[in-house]
Design a protein around this motif. Structure first.
Motif, PDB file in Angstrom:
ATOM      1  N   PRO A 103       0.805  -1.228   0.000  1.00 46.18           N
ATOM      2  CA  PRO A 103       0.000   0.000   0.000  1.00 46.18           C
ATOM      3  C   PRO A 103       0.835   1.273   0.000  1.00 46.18           C
ATOM      4  CG  PRO A 103      -0.941  -1.599   1.512  1.00 46.18           C
ATOM      5  CD  PRO A 103       0.387  -2.148   1.086  1.00 46.18           C
ATOM      6  N   MET A 104       2.003   1.272   0.664  1.00 50.62           N
ATOM      7  CA  MET A 104       2.850   2.468   0.654  1.00 50.62           C
ATOM      8  C   MET A 104       3.417   2.715  -0.744  1.00 50.62           C
ATOM      9  SD  MET A 104       2.611   1.254   3.838  1.00 50.62           S
ATOM     10  CE  MET A 104       3.938   0.225   4.449  1.00 50.62           C
ATOM     11  N   ILE A 105       3.820   1.636  -1.426  1.00 49.42           N
ATOM     12  CA  ILE A 105       4.292   1.783  -2.812  1.00 49.42           C
ATOM     13  C   ILE A 105       3.161   2.311  -3.687  1.00 49.42           C
ATOM     14  CG2 ILE A 105       5.185   0.540  -4.816  1.00 49.42           C
ATOM     15  CD1 ILE A 105       6.476  -1.436  -2.848  1.00 49.42           C
ATOM     16  N   GLY A 106       1.972   1.742  -3.496  1.00 44.08           N
ATOM     17  CA  GLY A 106       0.819   2.204  -4.262  1.00 44.08           C
ATOM     18  C   GLY A 106       0.505   3.666  -4.005  1.00 44.08           C
ATOM     19  N   ALA A 107       0.687   4.133  -2.753  1.00 41.60           N
ATOM     20  CA  ALA A 107       0.418   5.533  -2.425  1.00 41.60           C
ATOM     21  C   ALA A 107       1.329   6.468  -3.214  1.00 41.60           C
ATOM     22  CB  ALA A 107       0.579   5.749  -0.928  1.00 41.60           C
ATOM     23  N   VAL A 108       2.605   6.122  -3.279  1.00 38.37           N
ATOM     24  CA  VAL A 108       3.549   6.945  -4.043  1.00 38.37           C
ATOM     25  C   VAL A 108       3.145   6.982  -5.513  1.00 38.37           C
ATOM     26  CG1 VAL A 108       5.942   7.163  -4.802  1.00 38.37           C
ATOM     27  CG2 VAL A 108       5.443   6.521  -2.432  1.00 38.37           C
ATOM     28  N   LEU A 109       2.754   5.835  -6.050  1.00 37.62           N
ATOM     29  CA  LEU A 109       2.413   5.758  -7.468  1.00 37.62           C
ATOM     30  C   LEU A 109       1.131   6.512  -7.785  1.00 37.62           C
ATOM     31  CD1 LEU A 109       3.321   2.007  -8.169  1.00 37.62           C
ATOM     32  CD2 LEU A 109       4.584   4.043  -8.889  1.00 37.62           C
ATOM     33  N   PHE A 110       0.078   6.326  -6.966  1.00 36.75           N
ATOM     34  CA  PHE A 110      -1.186   6.983  -7.324  1.00 36.75           C
ATOM     35  C   PHE A 110      -1.120   8.496  -7.125  1.00 36.75           C
ATOM     36  CE2 PHE A 110      -2.816   6.032  -2.866  1.00 36.75           C
ATOM     37  CZ  PHE A 110      -3.167   7.324  -2.511  1.00 36.75           C
ATOM     38  N   VAL A 111      -0.327   8.969  -6.160  1.00 39.38           N
ATOM     39  CA  VAL A 111      -0.175  10.419  -6.015  1.00 39.38           C
ATOM     40  C   VAL A 111       0.628  10.986  -7.185  1.00 39.38           C
ATOM     41  CG1 VAL A 111       0.808  12.262  -4.611  1.00 39.38           C
ATOM     42  CG2 VAL A 111      -0.427  10.405  -3.518  1.00 39.38           C
TER      43      VAL A 111
END
Length: 528
Positions: free
Chosen positions: A269-277
């Motif tokens: 989820p942290m990796i996904g947060a960086v990507l979606f932002v």
């Protein structure tokens, strides 16, 4: 002897429980929506309150990356306590119904809304519908575990809570009933429909009291030119079927890519947060729930270039976010993606086909239903849902055509829907088409073994000869017993065993096959 409640008694119990769950689901929806707004205000915009500014005023900065990553970290920590909160929620609810006898743990009712509120409130591109469906379903399941109903009745209570949460969130009681029938109940009977209707009626009234009246999206009364417009909407339906397949298969590919990363699932989820932002920075309105952005697309307030960027950014950022295993819903993202696609496709169709041009907002409305229905395989739900969201009756005819064609295309391109692929990966088989279980239509009297001189104990669970066979199966499984006494007027008239139930199911299936074979032979004789 412990008397077994009559079918009417059980129906009254379920209906009364449905009314209670209507209030509970409405309250849960109010709490979740206000929690999302409060966290959005505090985390994204930096001030307190429950009325955050629209994301059209959001200016991305490094602070937004920090906020999104911290929100994802909290979700990962909550997932260690309640792993079921990962994902958009409806597949998890389906799995509970299919494999766990509709038993949801208490921590799910707490962790799911909190995790979803944190994820969405820290700018994740999700909707609140999946989490509130799981939360309401958890409340129904917990009630069913407290009052000691059968597994089949507990499934109905779970569906009542889920539908109540959706009805209270969107003010769409009819669609909420259909969603529960198509994705959770797998049955269509008075026993399940009456509690569902009562639950959604109460939840709809709660929606009116806490949110207000009127549709979620206020759209103009678009004019549909009648028969001459159907070819345009037929083309749109075919295109939406392809879009639904792209949306679903793209999500599966992103989920697969995450599983192949050389890091623990905890960090996804942290990796996904960086990507979606990072992706969302191209069009900040694509972040968050985005209901206002959907409304602007439906009312033609945006240029086509802006619509194209908004829809594409929403799609990619949503893939990155949901594929990472965080917590959030799918409905709002699919609505924005498909509405944007519908406006763009409609512009092209207007230039290709002769005749008067159709409003792009009309194409957007129809595309929402067609794409949502195909991607979820909840065809009828999508028709009713979009009608209730817009209250535009003129949309019904072209919408029905587009939804049907989109579903045909999607079925040809994809074996699994967005709701069932994850279950298939876990080894849970969900049939593409649902049939009637013969144990639902067969009474105990038709299959029971005679008492033949044996006298089983009558101080435990019993069933009556007029009960459905599915009730006897629930009693056997819930009490872990091999046979259950059958009574009539307080007198023992027989016993019902697992073997009796298996024979009834096998006999019914053989009869169905013989009927199909007879019809085929009759058709062949007529053709010859």
């Amino acid at each position: 002897m412990t008397s077994w409640r009559t079918p009417l008694d059980r129906l009254l119990l379920l209906t009364g429980s449905g009314a209670l769950l209507g209030f509970a689901g409405g309250g849960a929806a109010w709490v979740l929506l206000h929690l999302i707004r409060f966290i959005t205000n505090a985390a994204v915009f930096g001030h307190l309150g429950v009325n955050p500014p629209t994301f059209r005023h959001l200016h991305t900065s490094p602070r937004l990356f920090v906020v999104a990553v911290l929100g994802a970290l909290i979700v990962s920590l909550l997932a260690k306590w309640a792993p079921v909160i990962r994902g958009h929620g409806i597949p998890e609810a389906m799995e509970v119904v299919l494999t766990k006898r509709s038993r949801i743990s208490p921590q799910t009712a707490v962790a799911k809304p909190i995790s979803a509120a944190i994820a969405i409130g820290t700018s994740a591109p999700f909707g609140a519908e999946g989490p509130i469906i799981v939360t309401g379903g958890a409340l129904g399941s917990l009630l069913g575990q407290v009052i000691h109903v059968s597994a089949a009745e507990r499934k109905i209570l779970l569906a009542c809570g889920a539908a109540a949460g959706m009805a209270a969130t969107f003010g769409a009681p009819l669609a909420s009933v259909m969603l529960a029938v198509e994705l959770l109940l797998f049955e269509f009977s008075a026993r399940s429909l009456l509690p569902l209707i009562v639950a959604t009626c109460v939840a709809g009234a709660v929606h009116t009291a806490i949110i207000g009246t009127g549709p979620l999206f206020h759209v103009p009364a678009y004019h549909y030119p009648g028969l001459g417009s159907l070819p345009a909407f037929a083309l749109l339906g075919l295109a939406c079927g392809v879009l639904a397949a792209v949306v679903v298969k793209g999500l599966f590919l992103v989920e697969t890519a995450y599983r192949r990363l050389p890091v623990s699932e905890f960090w996804h989820p942290m990796i996904g947060a960086v990507l979606f932002v990072a992706v969302g920075s191209l069009a900040p309105r694509a972040l968050g729930v985005g209901y206002d952005a959907i409304g602007d697309v439906l009312t033609n307030r945006l240029t086509l270039g802006t619509v194209a960027v908004l829809g594409l950014v929403k799609l990619v950022s949503w893939w990155f976010a949901l594929g990472s295993g965080t917590s959030g819903g799918t409905l709002a993202p699919i609505l924005l993606i498909s509405a944007s696609f519908g406006a763009l496709a409609g512009n092209g169709i207007n230039h290709v086909l002769p005749g008067p041009a159709i409003a792009l907002g009309a194409f957007a409305v129809v595309a929402m239903a067609a794409t949502f229905g195909a991607a979820t395989r909840a065809t009828f739900t999508s028709i009713v849902f979009v009608f209730e969201l817009t209250r535009n009756y003129n949309v019904v005819v072209p919408l029905m055509l587009a939804v049907a064609l989109a579903d045909l295309v999607f079925n040809a391109l994809s074996e699994h829907s967005i709701m069932t692929e994850k279950l298939h990966r876990r080894g849970v088989r969900v049939g593409r088409f649902y049939g009637v279980d013969p144990l639902v239509t067969t009474t105990v009297a038709e299959i029971m073994s005679q008492a033949n001189g044996t006298h089983p104990r009558l101080d435990g669970p019993v069933v009556t000869s007029l009960d459905r066979a599915i009730t006897a199966l629930d009693v056997l499984l819930d009490n872990d017993i091999a046979e259950v006494p059958v009574v009539d007027g307080g007198e023992l008239v027989g016993v019902c065993t697992h073997a009796d139930l298996l024979r009834a199911r096998a006999h019914d299936r053989r009869a169905e096959r013989r009927l199909v074979e007879d019809r085929l032979n009759l058709r062949r004789r007529r053709e010859s």
